[in-house]
Design a protein around this motif. Structure first.
Motif, PDB file in Angstrom:
ATOM      1  N   LEU A 104     -52.233   0.214  12.858  1.00  0.00           N
ATOM      2  CA  LEU A 104     -52.622  -0.689  13.944  1.00  0.00           C
ATOM      3  C   LEU A 104     -53.668  -1.326  13.688  1.00  0.00           C
ATOM      4  O   LEU A 104     -53.760  -2.843  13.866  1.00  0.00           O
ATOM      5  N   TYR A 105     -54.639  -0.838  12.928  1.00  0.00           N
ATOM      6  CA  TYR A 105     -56.006  -1.624  12.548  1.00  0.00           C
ATOM      7  C   TYR A 105     -55.551  -2.975  11.587  1.00  0.00           C
ATOM      8  O   TYR A 105     -56.029  -3.930  11.501  1.00  0.00           O
ATOM      9  N   LEU A 106     -54.656  -2.519  10.591  1.00  0.00           N
ATOM     10  CA  LEU A 106     -54.371  -3.326   9.653  1.00  0.00           C
ATOM     11  C   LEU A 106     -53.405  -4.285   9.952  1.00  0.00           C
ATOM     12  O   LEU A 106     -53.349  -5.570   9.703  1.00  0.00           O
ATOM     13  N   LEU A 107     -52.554  -4.185  11.255  1.00  0.00           N
ATOM     14  CA  LEU A 107     -51.677  -4.987  11.764  1.00  0.00           C
ATOM     15  C   LEU A 107     -52.491  -6.103  12.630  1.00  0.00           C
ATOM     16  O   LEU A 107     -52.062  -7.185  12.576  1.00  0.00           O
ATOM     17  N   LEU A 159     -44.350 -11.339   8.530  1.00  0.00           N
ATOM     18  CA  LEU A 159     -45.421 -10.843   8.455  1.00  0.00           C
ATOM     19  C   LEU A 159     -45.989 -10.754   6.973  1.00  0.00           C
ATOM     20  O   LEU A 159     -45.328 -10.651   6.083  1.00  0.00           O
ATOM     21  N   THR A 160     -47.244 -10.489   6.797  1.00  0.00           N
ATOM     22  CA  THR A 160     -47.828 -10.387   5.693  1.00  0.00           C
ATOM     23  C   THR A 160     -47.451  -8.883   4.926  1.00  0.00           C
ATOM     24  O   THR A 160     -47.065  -7.796   5.690  1.00  0.00           O
ATOM     25  N   GLY A 161     -47.789  -8.815   3.584  1.00  0.00           N
ATOM     26  CA  GLY A 161     -47.613  -7.433   3.165  1.00  0.00           C
ATOM     27  C   GLY A 161     -48.375  -6.321   3.742  1.00  0.00           C
ATOM     28  O   GLY A 161     -48.073  -5.141   3.855  1.00  0.00           O
ATOM     29  N   MET A 162     -49.841  -6.875   4.032  1.00  0.00           N
ATOM     30  CA  MET A 162     -50.505  -5.902   4.925  1.00  0.00           C
ATOM     31  C   MET A 162     -50.060  -5.533   6.078  1.00  0.00           C
ATOM     32  O   MET A 162     -50.267  -4.153   6.649  1.00  0.00           O
ATOM     33  N   GLN A 163     -49.488  -6.393   6.824  1.00  0.00           N
ATOM     34  CA  GLN A 163     -48.969  -6.091   8.056  1.00  0.00           C
ATOM     35  C   GLN A 163     -47.509  -5.008   7.880  1.00  0.00           C
ATOM     36  O   GLN A 163     -47.418  -4.275   8.717  1.00  0.00           O
ATOM     37  N   TRP A 164     -47.020  -5.052   6.928  1.00  0.00           N
ATOM     38  CA  TRP A 164     -45.682  -4.204   6.419  1.00  0.00           C
ATOM     39  C   TRP A 164     -46.427  -2.945   6.078  1.00  0.00           C
ATOM     40  O   TRP A 164     -45.690  -1.866   6.451  1.00  0.00           O
ATOM     41  N   LEU A 165     -47.440  -3.035   5.498  1.00  0.00           N
ATOM     42  CA  LEU A 165     -47.969  -1.639   5.106  1.00  0.00           C
ATOM     43  C   LEU A 165     -48.261  -0.958   6.555  1.00  0.00           C
ATOM     44  O   LEU A 165     -48.144   0.275   6.439  1.00  0.00           O
TER      45      LEU A 165
END
Length: 288
Positions: free
Chosen positions: A135-138, A264-270
Motif C-alpha cells: 500500500l505504501y508503494l501504491l 498504473l506505473t510499474g511501481m504500483q503493479w509491484l
C-alpha cells in the motif's frame, strides 16, 4: 484419520476464499461500468441505481419476510445495511476523481485495521506488514508520486471506515440465512442512498438506457458480491477475511485498465503483487 480430516478441511477453507475472490472480481467490474455512468447521473445517482435495483432484485428473489427476524438481530442488521449504503456512496465519490485501483487501495485499510485488531500470532502481522508495504508503494506518499485529489482520498478513507464496520457487523449477522441478511441489509442501504441519488439526478435515473446499465451495475456490484461475502464471513475469521480482501486494489486496477484504460506505473503493479502475496500467504498459513 488425520489425512482424511486434512482433506476435508481444505475444501471447507477453499470455498469461502473462492467466494470472496468472486465477490471482489464482480464488484470491481461493476465499479468500472459505474464510473462510465457518472457524467449522466453523478456518483450519487449511480449509487442509488446500484443499491435500489439490487434491493428490488434481492427482495423479489428471496422474500426475507417469510422467515421471522429476531429482535436481537435488528440493530446489527440496520448498522450492517447503513454501512453498505454509506460505503457505496463514499467509494463512488472517490472513483470520480482518482483511479479505481488507487481508491480501493485506500479503502482496503479498513479491513487491514480489522486484521490488526483481531490478530494474535506474529505471522499474521508479517502478512499485514507485507500488505502495508504494498500500500505504501501504491499510494502517493513518495516525492515522485503523482498527486491525488484530496476530496477523493478523503472519500476513500471514509469508505475504509465503513468497510471495517461492515465486516464487524456482517460477522454479527452471519449466523442468519445469508439471503435474508443481505436482503434486509440492502433495504437499509437503499433507505440511505436512494433519496440522495434522486435529489441529485432526478428523473434521469428513469431513462431506459440508464436503468439498463443500472441493472448490470446492481447485479455485478451488489447482488452477487454481498451474497458471496456473506458466505465467506460465515466461515472465515476477521483477520483472514481482512487480509484476503487486500487483493481488492489489484483487481480494481485490472478492471480499471481493461474497461476504462486506467494505467498504473510499474511501481504500483509491484505494490499490487505484494498485496496479493500477503493475501495468498495468509490463506495458506491459516489453521482456522
Amino acid at each position: 484419520m488425520t489425512g482424511a480430516a486434512a482433506t476435508s478441511a481444505r475444501p471447507s477453507a477453499l470455498l469461502p476464499a473462492l467466494a470472496l475472490f468472486g465477490s471482489m472480481v464482480s464488484v470491481n467490474t461493476g465499479a468500472a461500468f459505474a464510473k462510465g455512468l457518472f457524467p449522466l447521473v453523478g456518483s450519487e445517482g449511480v449509487t442509488a441505481l446500484r443499491v435500489g435495483i439490487a434491493t428490488i432484485l434481492l427482495l423479489a428473489a428471496f422474500r426475507p419476510w417469510r422467515r421471522p427476524l429476531a429482535r436481537a438481530d435488528m440493530g446489527n442488521l440496520l448498522i450492517y445495511g447503513l454501512m453498505l449504503g454509506l460505503m457505496n456512496l463514499l467509494i463512488y465519490g472517490a472513483f470520480k476523481t482518482i483511479p479505481i485501483g488507487v481508491a480501493v487501495a485506500i479503502e482496503v485499510t479498513g479491513p487491514l485495521a480489522v486484521v490488526i485488531l483481531h490478530s494474535r500470532r506474529a505471522r499474521d502481522f508479517a502478512w499485514v506488514a507485507c500488505a502495508v508495504v504494498g500500500l505504501y508503494l501504491l499510494l502517493p506518499l513518495r516525492a515522485q508520486a503523482a498527486p491525488l485529489d484530496p476530496l477523493g482520498v478523503a472519500y476513500a478513507f471514509g469508505a475504509a471506515l465503513c468497510w471495517a464496520l461492515y465486516i464487524v457487523f456482517g460477522k454479527r449477522v452471519a449466523h442468519m440465512d445469508g439471503t435474508q441478511a443481505v436482503s434486509w441489509g440492502m433495504l437499509a442501504a437503499c433507505l440511505l442512498a436512494l433519496p440522495l441519488g434522486v435529489a441529485h439526478a432526478g428523473l434521469t435515473l428513469l431513462e431506459p438506457h440508464v436503468l439498463a446499465i443500472g441493472v448490470v451495475i446492481a447485479v455485478l456490484s451488489s447482488g452477487i458480491p454481498y451474497l458471496l461475502e456473506m458466505t465467506a464471513l460465515r466461515r472465515l475469521p476477521h483477520r483472514v477475511f481482512g487480509i484476503l480482501v487486500s487483493s481488492s486494489p489489484a483487481i480494481g486496477a485490472l478492471a480499471g485498465f481493461v474497461l476504462l484504460g486506467e494505467r498504473l506505473t510499474g511501481m504500483q503493479w509491484l505494490a499490487m503483487a505484494l498485496i496479493i502475496g500477503a493475501s495468498a500467504g495468509s490463506a495458506a498459513m491459516s489453521r482456522d
